[in-house]
Scaffold this active site. Structure first.
Site, PDB file in Angstrom:
ATOM      1  N   ASP A  90      93.746  93.030   1.328  1.00  0.00           N
ATOM      2  CA  ASP A  90      93.587  91.571   1.483  1.00  0.00           C
ATOM      3  C   ASP A  90      94.886  90.807   1.294  1.00  0.00           C
ATOM      4  O   ASP A  90      94.904  89.673   0.836  1.00  0.00           O
ATOM      5  CB  ASP A  90      92.535  91.003   0.493  1.00  0.00           C
ATOM      6  CG  ASP A  90      91.255  91.785   0.547  1.00  0.00           C
ATOM      7  OD1 ASP A  90      90.810  92.083   1.667  1.00  0.00           O
ATOM      8  OD2 ASP A  90      90.700  92.112  -0.520  1.00  0.00           O
ATOM      9  N   GLY A  99      96.760  89.905   3.670  1.00  0.00           N
ATOM     10  CA  GLY A  99      97.039  89.102   4.869  1.00  0.00           C
ATOM     11  C   GLY A  99      97.621  89.955   5.988  1.00  0.00           C
ATOM     12  O   GLY A  99      98.325  89.460   6.860  1.00  0.00           O
ATOM     13  N   LYS A 100      97.320  91.254   5.946  1.00  0.00           N
ATOM     14  CA  LYS A 100      97.835  92.165   6.979  1.00  0.00           C
ATOM     15  C   LYS A 100      97.341  91.786   8.368  1.00  0.00           C
ATOM     16  O   LYS A 100      98.060  91.918   9.345  1.00  0.00           O
ATOM     17  CB  LYS A 100      97.406  93.612   6.696  1.00  0.00           C
ATOM     18  CG  LYS A 100      98.039  94.221   5.484  1.00  0.00           C
ATOM     19  CD  LYS A 100      97.537  95.618   5.250  1.00  0.00           C
ATOM     20  CE  LYS A 100      96.045  95.671   5.020  1.00  0.00           C
ATOM     21  NZ  LYS A 100      95.590  94.965   3.808  1.00  0.00           N
ATOM     22  N   HIS A 112      89.871  92.428   8.272  1.00  0.00           N
ATOM     23  CA  HIS A 112      90.982  91.500   8.408  1.00  0.00           C
ATOM     24  C   HIS A 112      90.406  90.188   8.859  1.00  0.00           C
ATOM     25  O   HIS A 112      89.515  90.167   9.703  1.00  0.00           O
ATOM     26  CB  HIS A 112      91.882  91.898   9.558  1.00  0.00           C
ATOM     27  CG  HIS A 112      92.729  93.081   9.306  1.00  0.00           C
ATOM     28  ND1 HIS A 112      93.413  93.278   8.149  1.00  0.00           N
ATOM     29  CD2 HIS A 112      93.029  94.110  10.108  1.00  0.00           C
ATOM     30  CE1 HIS A 112      94.101  94.399   8.255  1.00  0.00           C
ATOM     31  NE2 HIS A 112      93.877  94.924   9.427  1.00  0.00           N
ATOM     32  N   THR A 154      81.720  99.608  -0.687  1.00  0.00           N
ATOM     33  CA  THR A 154      81.168  98.615   0.238  1.00  0.00           C
ATOM     34  C   THR A 154      79.938  99.186   0.958  1.00  0.00           C
ATOM     35  O   THR A 154      79.372  98.542   1.823  1.00  0.00           O
ATOM     36  CB  THR A 154      82.202  98.206   1.303  1.00  0.00           C
ATOM     37  OG1 THR A 154      82.605  99.379   2.015  1.00  0.00           O
ATOM     38  CG2 THR A 154      83.417  97.543   0.681  1.00  0.00           C
ATOM     39  N   THR A 157      82.147  91.966   2.666  1.00  0.00           N
ATOM     40  CA  THR A 157      80.998  91.857   1.773  1.00  0.00           C
ATOM     41  C   THR A 157      80.715  90.426   1.321  1.00  0.00           C
ATOM     42  O   THR A 157      79.638  90.155   0.805  1.00  0.00           O
ATOM     43  CB  THR A 157      81.270  92.670   0.490  1.00  0.00           C
ATOM     44  OG1 THR A 157      82.495  92.181  -0.069  1.00  0.00           O
ATOM     45  CG2 THR A 157      81.419  94.150   0.782  1.00  0.00           C
ATOM     46  N   GLY A 158      81.691  89.524   1.464  1.00  0.00           N
ATOM     47  CA  GLY A 158      81.537  88.172   0.935  1.00  0.00           C
ATOM     48  C   GLY A 158      81.639  88.104  -0.584  1.00  0.00           C
ATOM     49  O   GLY A 158      81.457  87.050  -1.186  1.00  0.00           O
ATOM     50  N   PRO A 208      83.101  87.679  -4.240  1.00  0.00           N
ATOM     51  CA  PRO A 208      84.279  86.976  -4.771  1.00  0.00           C
ATOM     52  C   PRO A 208      85.310  88.010  -5.216  1.00  0.00           C
ATOM     53  O   PRO A 208      84.967  89.007  -5.843  1.00  0.00           O
ATOM     54  CB  PRO A 208      83.744  86.197  -5.974  1.00  0.00           C
ATOM     55  CG  PRO A 208      82.333  86.610  -6.179  1.00  0.00           C
ATOM     56  CD  PRO A 208      81.896  87.478  -5.051  1.00  0.00           C
ATOM     57  N   VAL A 253     100.700  84.024   2.076  1.00  0.00           N
ATOM     58  CA  VAL A 253      99.822  83.083   1.385  1.00  0.00           C
ATOM     59  C   VAL A 253     100.561  82.279   0.304  1.00  0.00           C
ATOM     60  O   VAL A 253      99.981  81.888  -0.706  1.00  0.00           O
ATOM     61  CB  VAL A 253      98.543  83.775   0.825  1.00  0.00           C
ATOM     62  CG1 VAL A 253      97.384  82.797   0.765  1.00  0.00           C
ATOM     63  CG2 VAL A 253      98.103  84.943   1.673  1.00  0.00           C
TER      64      VAL A 253
HETATM   65  P1  GDP Z   1      93.970  91.664   5.194  1.00  0.00           P
HETATM   66  O1  GDP Z   1      92.812  92.547   4.972  1.00  0.00           O
HETATM   67  O2  GDP Z   1      95.205  92.161   4.506  1.00  0.00           O
HETATM   68  O3  GDP Z   1      94.191  91.323   6.609  1.00  0.00           O
HETATM   69  O4  GDP Z   1      93.675  90.297   4.454  1.00  0.00           O
HETATM   70  P2  GDP Z   1      92.469  89.276   4.629  1.00  0.00           P
HETATM   71  O5  GDP Z   1      92.216  88.992   6.027  1.00  0.00           O
HETATM   72  O6  GDP Z   1      91.345  89.614   3.777  1.00  0.00           O
HETATM   73  O7  GDP Z   1      93.114  88.065   3.820  1.00  0.00           O
HETATM   74  C1  GDP Z   1      93.928  87.193   4.224  1.00  0.00           C
HETATM   75  C2  GDP Z   1      93.282  85.837   4.200  1.00  0.00           C
HETATM   76  O8  GDP Z   1      94.292  84.928   4.034  1.00  0.00           O
HETATM   77  C3  GDP Z   1      92.641  85.451   5.520  1.00  0.00           C
HETATM   78  O9  GDP Z   1      91.640  84.513   5.307  1.00  0.00           O
HETATM   79  C4  GDP Z   1      93.797  84.884   6.307  1.00  0.00           C
HETATM   80  O10 GDP Z   1      93.421  83.980   7.317  1.00  0.00           O
HETATM   81  C5  GDP Z   1      94.518  84.173   5.219  1.00  0.00           C
HETATM   82  N1  GDP Z   1      95.954  84.107   5.341  1.00  0.00           N
HETATM   83  C6  GDP Z   1      96.847  85.032   5.794  1.00  0.00           C
HETATM   84  N2  GDP Z   1      98.099  84.592   5.631  1.00  0.00           N
HETATM   85  C7  GDP Z   1      98.001  83.358   5.050  1.00  0.00           C
HETATM   86  C8  GDP Z   1      98.941  82.398   4.591  1.00  0.00           C
HETATM   87  O11 GDP Z   1     100.154  82.579   4.678  1.00  0.00           O
HETATM   88  N3  GDP Z   1      98.445  81.275   4.032  1.00  0.00           N
HETATM   89  C9  GDP Z   1      97.118  81.028   3.886  1.00  0.00           C
HETATM   90  N4  GDP Z   1      96.719  79.905   3.322  1.00  0.00           N
HETATM   91  N5  GDP Z   1      96.203  81.926   4.289  1.00  0.00           N
HETATM   92  C10 GDP Z   1      96.639  83.065   4.864  1.00  0.00           C
END
Ligand code: GDP
Length: 425
Positions: free
Chosen positions: A12, A14-15, A40, A127, A303-304, A306, A333
């Site tokens: 999670d 932001g990949k 993602h 999960t 999964t939603g 937290p 982020v």
């Molecule tokens: P992944 O599994 O590594 O792809 O991560 P997720 O998709 O679970 O988590 C990333 C979350 O952060 C998602 O809701 C993205 O849209 C969001 N996100 C990614 N990069 C950024 C950022 O630079 N800023 C913000 N505010 N949200 C971001």
């Protein structure tokens, strides 16, 4: 050239967003491990999508999206995802599935549920996507490879009978659940064959030829370093390797072809499931970060649930980057931290009175207490900023502090969920 996008931490990070961005320049995007157990979130011109199975390149018309042999292939989930993106206006992607990928069967999902139920409070926080039972079967050599779908029914039946003999012992005596029967397994396989036949190919050969033609290939990792079964926080890990090195195996390419390893690292920490999490925070402090985090809060994409929240962990991230073989760090982020006057950072661990910056094995990790340093915040919104120099001074100081502690170059800073919210250094 081959690039890999992987996570430095617990997933999670932001990949999805970074992959989506890099996928624009890639001819081919490959998923090489994991299954539909993580997700993602991607925000682009078509809308907001949670992908669990499909490679993030599916939004680019000229990109081929590949499910590599290392993936736990859940065929119904994959199909549902293809359908749903097409319904939302995305052009039908070019998808290829490795003939050597293995199939997640419905009984793998059942076994995952039964095992969680049996472990009750002591569960790993699965999960329940069938991933652990799937990989166990793969290595016990009782899995089904995609290529086997095209075998004679008799051969499949024989294999299914063997599987039932073994599995039914556990179902009857350990779990007290309904038994499997071979005919159902064969029926399920036949349905899967219909669904994926048009996409199946020899992926390693396709990639070999693509490399000879000088194509750009992007390997897309799932989860992060700390969930790797060997190098992560065993046993609170996932069941396939989350490391870029495994990209060579899980896609079927020469390891020396992976030239760039972009490790995604989030500006604070979050984790799902059980396991030691040294920089974890609780109460209102955690709730606020969770609410403001990511894009619409830090809740699991699949999964939603937290997510557990924490401050940036330099020890875990330094290790996470090292074990990936990082060439570039994408720091994501960062915009979310704009509400803080001061930002605590975990700079070392205190383990029984000894201070260390090296990430330990699990039993020691469980005893680790965070050593916190507090940096001044920048206290403003940094979304929309395009140039590094235009970031507030304290924000640059935070980035440079983290870079110094982890020891790998932060070449990209993400300051918003959209594709264009990126600052190159
Ligand atoms: P992944 O599994 O590594 O792809 O991560 P997720 O998709 O679970 O988590 C990333 C979350 O952060 C998602 O809701 C993205 O849209 C969001 N996100 C990614 N990069 C950024 C950022 O630079 N800023 C913000 N505010 N949200 C971001």
């Amino acid at each position: 050239m081959v690039k890999a996008v992987v996570g430095a931490n617990w997933g999670d990070e932001g990949k999805g967003k970074i992959t989506d961005m890099l996928a624009k320049e890639a001819d081919i995007v490959v998923r090489f491990q994991g299954g539909a157990n993580a997700g993602h979130t991607i925000v682009n011109n078509y809308g907001k999508f949670a992908l669990h199975s499909l490679p993030s390149g599916v939004f680019n018309e000229n990109t081929t999206s590949i499910i590599g042999n290392g993936v736990a292939l859940n065929i119904p989930v994959l199909f549902h995802e293809i359908q749903s993106i097409v319904e939302q206006g995305v052009p039908m992607p070019d998808i290829k599935i490795s003939d050597r990928a293995q199939i997640v069967m419905s009984y793998h999902i059942k076994f995952d549920e039964y095992e969680e139920e049996r472990l009750a409070g002591k569960s790993f926080g699965s999960t329940k996507s069938g991933i652990a039972p799937f990989y166990s079967d793969k290595f016990a050599k009782i899995g089904f490879q995609v290529s086997e779908l095209f075998e004679e029914e008799e051969a499949l039946m024989e294999k299914a009978e063997n599987i039932c003999q073994k599995k039914n012992v556990d179902l009857e005596y350990l779990y007290h659940k309904p038994l499997l029967n071979p005919a159902d397994i064969v029926k399920e396989l036949k349905e899967y064959k219909e669904m994926i036949a048009p996409y199946v190919c020899d992926v390693s050969l396709l990639l070999w030829n693509a490399l000879k033609e000088g194509k750009e290939i992007l390997l897309e990792g799932q989860l992060g370093s700390l969930k790797d079964p060997d190098h992560g926080i065993y046993p609170m890990v996932t069941s396939s390797s989350t490391l870029a090195a495994y990209g060579a195996v899980g896609a079927g390419i020469p390891p020396y072809e992976i030239k760039k390893i972009i490790t995604v690292c989030k500006a604070y920490s979050s984790a799902v499931g059980a396991g030691a999490f040294v920089s974890e925070i609780f109460g209102e402090e955690a709730d606020e970060l969770r609410r403001r985090g990511g894009d619409g809060g830090e809740y699991g994409a699949t999964t939603g649930r937290p997510r557990r929240m924490g401050w940036f962990d330099c020890v875990a991230s330094k290790y996470g980057c090292r074990i990936q073989g990082t060439t570039d760090v994408a720091f994501t982020v960062l915009d979310v931290l704009g509400y803080l006057e001061e930002i605590p950072v975990c700079v070392a661990y205190d383990i029984d009175g000894e201070i260390t910056t090296e990430f330990p094995t699990t039993s020691l990790l469980e005893k680790a207490k965070p050593v916190i340093e507090v940096l001044p915040g920048w206290n403003c919104d940094i979304r929309g900023i395009k140039k590094y120099e235009d970031l507030p001074e304290n924000c640059r100081k935070y980035i440079e502090f983290v870079e110094e502690k982890i020891g790998f170059p932060i070449t990209m800073v993400s300051n918003g969920p959209g594709r264009e919210d990126i600052i190159y250094r």
